[in-house]
Design an enzyme around this catalytic site. Structure first.
Site, PDB file in Angstrom:
ATOM      1  N   SER A   1      47.849  70.617   2.019  1.00 23.04           N
ATOM      2  CA  SER A   1      47.706  70.798   0.307  1.00 23.04           C
ATOM      3  C   SER A   1      48.925  70.091  -0.122  1.00 23.04           C
ATOM      4  O   SER A   1      48.878  69.585  -1.327  1.00 23.04           O
ATOM      5  CB  SER A   1      47.507  72.235  -0.078  1.00 23.04           C
ATOM      6  OG  SER A   1      46.108  72.559   0.532  1.00 23.04           O
TER       7      SER A   1
ATOM      8  N   ASP B   1      40.146  65.561   6.628  1.00 24.08           N
ATOM      9  CA  ASP B   1      39.232  65.902   7.350  1.00 24.08           C
ATOM     10  C   ASP B   1      38.713  64.690   8.588  1.00 24.08           C
ATOM     11  O   ASP B   1      37.704  64.797   9.336  1.00 24.08           O
ATOM     12  CB  ASP B   1      37.842  66.023   6.692  1.00 24.08           C
ATOM     13  CG  ASP B   1      37.749  67.374   5.899  1.00 24.08           C
ATOM     14  OD1 ASP B   1      38.625  67.987   6.111  1.00 24.08           O
ATOM     15  OD2 ASP B   1      36.728  67.333   5.208  1.00 24.08           O
TER      16      ASP B   1
ATOM     17  N   HIS C   1      41.635  71.482  12.096  1.00 24.34           N
ATOM     18  CA  HIS C   1      41.559  70.026  11.588  1.00 24.34           C
ATOM     19  C   HIS C   1      42.010  69.243  13.421  1.00 24.34           C
ATOM     20  O   HIS C   1      41.924  70.099  14.251  1.00 24.34           O
ATOM     21  CB  HIS C   1      42.454  69.349  10.781  1.00 24.34           C
ATOM     22  CG  HIS C   1      42.349  69.690   9.386  1.00 24.34           C
ATOM     23  ND1 HIS C   1      41.585  69.135   8.647  1.00 24.34           N
ATOM     24  CD2 HIS C   1      42.372  70.946   8.727  1.00 24.34           C
ATOM     25  CE1 HIS C   1      41.295  69.702   7.533  1.00 24.34           C
ATOM     26  NE2 HIS C   1      42.132  70.728   7.685  1.00 24.34           N
TER      27      HIS C   1
HETATM   28  C1  LIG Z   1      39.378  67.742   2.959  1.00 26.93           C
HETATM   29  C2  LIG Z   1      40.672  68.636   2.804  1.00 26.93           C
HETATM   30  N1  LIG Z   1      41.795  68.227   2.084  1.00 26.93           N
HETATM   31  C3  LIG Z   1      42.742  69.195   2.046  1.00 26.93           C
HETATM   32  C4  LIG Z   1      42.787  70.335   2.863  1.00 26.93           C
HETATM   33  C5  LIG Z   1      43.961  71.122   2.665  1.00 26.93           C
HETATM   34  O1  LIG Z   1      44.499  71.285   4.088  1.00 26.93           O
HETATM   35  P1  LIG Z   1      45.816  72.430   4.380  1.00 26.93           P
HETATM   36  O2  LIG Z   1      44.805  73.502   4.841  1.00 26.93           O
HETATM   37  O3  LIG Z   1      46.446  71.910   5.682  1.00 26.93           O
HETATM   38  O4  LIG Z   1      46.417  72.873   3.268  1.00 26.93           O
HETATM   39  C6  LIG Z   1      41.863  70.756   3.689  1.00 26.93           C
HETATM   40  C7  LIG Z   1      41.844  71.643   4.658  1.00 26.93           C
HETATM   41  O5  LIG Z   1      40.980  71.976   5.228  1.00 26.93           O
HETATM   42  C8  LIG Z   1      40.586  69.649   3.583  1.00 26.93           C
HETATM   43  O6  LIG Z   1      39.651  69.987   4.366  1.00 26.93           O
END
Ligand SMILES: Cc1ncc(COP(=O)(O)O)c(C=O)c1O
Length: 388
Positions: free
Chosen positions: A59, A152, A178
């Site tokens: 994020s 993803d 992930h």
């Molecule tokens: C498609 C997608 N974008 C962004 C994120 C955000 O990643 P993070 O959890 O490392 O903040 C995720 C998290 O699962 C995701 O699946």
């Protein structure tokens, strides 16, 4: 076989534990340093990009990527409604106006709608590859600047090219759900040096200086800078309205070791996906199985199942009661969530398919910790419960 087969699960062992312990035993300074630097270089190289900037989450990487685009407040940015919430939050928090497209059968943004928006003057896009399925390559040519969300899809290819290097900036997540994990963590990669310097500044308090914490004068010109005629330490010159989104050094250590395992993990994910697909293909009167654009070879995040008939919630509850964890298709249709109340956005084409996905789709695991025996259990339970 586990009591609950997880939709998402990390895998790290003795090698990772020992490396982190050794680091902790020999240093007091555990914020981003040389190991994060190494991981950034190796990760970017793996994707065929020159520059990587590691962050504390996927994020955060999306947030700084959007900020680094330099889009003025009010810029309309094309993005799908079927997405992860922090993609849209990054746009909204930085003053952009999301213009939502519907999803296609692939669960990804509808390429025809993206084309239409580009013809109507929209020059910016933020596009995720949902569940590991790649977007068709053409979408990256439609806009002046793009943020690619590859969280993803690490390891996915389309026509032999890895996703995660199509955007002006491409973002990755190393959250435990992930393909590889650093606990929390993310990465931006780019081919553009100016964008890279901006990204680096944005994660590091907005500093102009590129010394890592604990290091001084890497450029040999620390005292050669002035602000408004005042001599000033380069370390303290604020170049961007930045954040502090740096990872810990342990994340760099874990990332390097996990990256070595990516090919193995991606193979297992593909094997597990194929196993489930072959078992579920006879149920197409009840479920719609995922489809892919031509040339796609996904490194699957999860297996999305669209229920053509029946009540999704009761099916999910029965499946979980029998030891198979289920998850939702991320936001489904993000415009229906409370976070969008009163937030300026546009929906030019309607979002019926995203809403249908939100109502009828669930995910089960194909992750790299799932064994063939567990795959068979997932298939058996899903087939029995969707057929009731
Ligand atoms: C498609 C997608 N974008 C962004 C994120 C955000 O990643 P993070 O959890 O490392 O903040 C995720 C998290 O699962 C995701 O699946």
């Amino acid at each position: 076989m586990r009591d609950l087969i997880p939709c998402y699960a990390p895998d790290f062992g003795q090698e990772e534990r020992m490396a982190v312990m050794q680091h902790l035993a020999t240093t007091q300074f555990i914020t981003a340093g040389p190991w994060v630097d190494k991981f950034e270089r190796e990760f970017a190289k793996r994707l065929g990009r020159q520059y990587g900037v590691m962050t504390n989450s996927g994020s955060s990487s999306i947030l700084i990527a959007v900020k680094a685009m330099g889009w003025p407040a009010g810029t309309e940015v094309a993005t799908p409604a079927l997405t992860f919430p922090t993609d849209v939050a990054a746009l909204v928090n930085l003053g952009m106006v999301p213009v939502f497209v519907d999803c296609f059968d692939t669960y990804n943004a509808d390429a025809n709608q993206l084309y239409d928006l580009s013809q109507k003057g929209i020059k910016a896009a933020l596009l995720p590859h949902m569940f590991g399925i790649p977007l068709p390559e053409v979408v990256w040519t439609l806009f002046d600047k793009t943020v690619e969300d590859n969280c993803d899809a690490l390891g996915t290819t389309i026509n032999g090219r890895m996703t995660g290097a199509f955007g002006t900036v491409s973002c990755h997540s190393f959250y435990p759900a992930h393909h590889i994990t650093t606990g929390e963590g993310g990465m931006c990669v780019t081919a553009n040096h100016d964008v890279y310097s901006t990204l680096f500044s944005l994660v590091s308090w907005g500093r102009d200086c590129y010394c890592r914490p604990g290091y001084d004068d890497s450029c040999g010109n620390r005292w050669g800078h002035k602000i408004s005629g005042i001599d000033y330490d380069h370390k303290y010159i604020a170049k961007t309205c930045g954040f502090n989104l740096k990872p810990l050094e342990m994340c760099g250590i874990l990332g390097r070791l996990q990256l070595n395992k990516l090919d193995k993990y991606a193979e297992i994910r593909k094997r597990n996906f194929e196993y489930l697909y072959k078992r579920l293909v006879d149920c197409e009167d009840v479920v719609k199985l995922p489809v892919m654009p031509s040339g796609a070879d996904p490194s699957w995040f999860a297996f999305p199942i669209f229920l053509k008939k029946g009540d999704r919630t009761s099916v999910c509850k029965r499946i979980e009661a029998r030891g198979v964890q289920v998850r939702m298709p991320m936001a489904g249709n993000i415009t229906l969530h409370p976070m969008m109340d009163g937030v300026p956005h546009r929906v030019p084409f309607g979002l019926d398919r995203s809403t249908e996905v939100m109502r009828q789709t669930f995910l089960v695991g194909v992750n790299h910790t799932i064994t063939e025996e567990e795959c068979e259990h997932i298939a058996k339970v899903v087939i029995e419960e969707i057929s009731i």
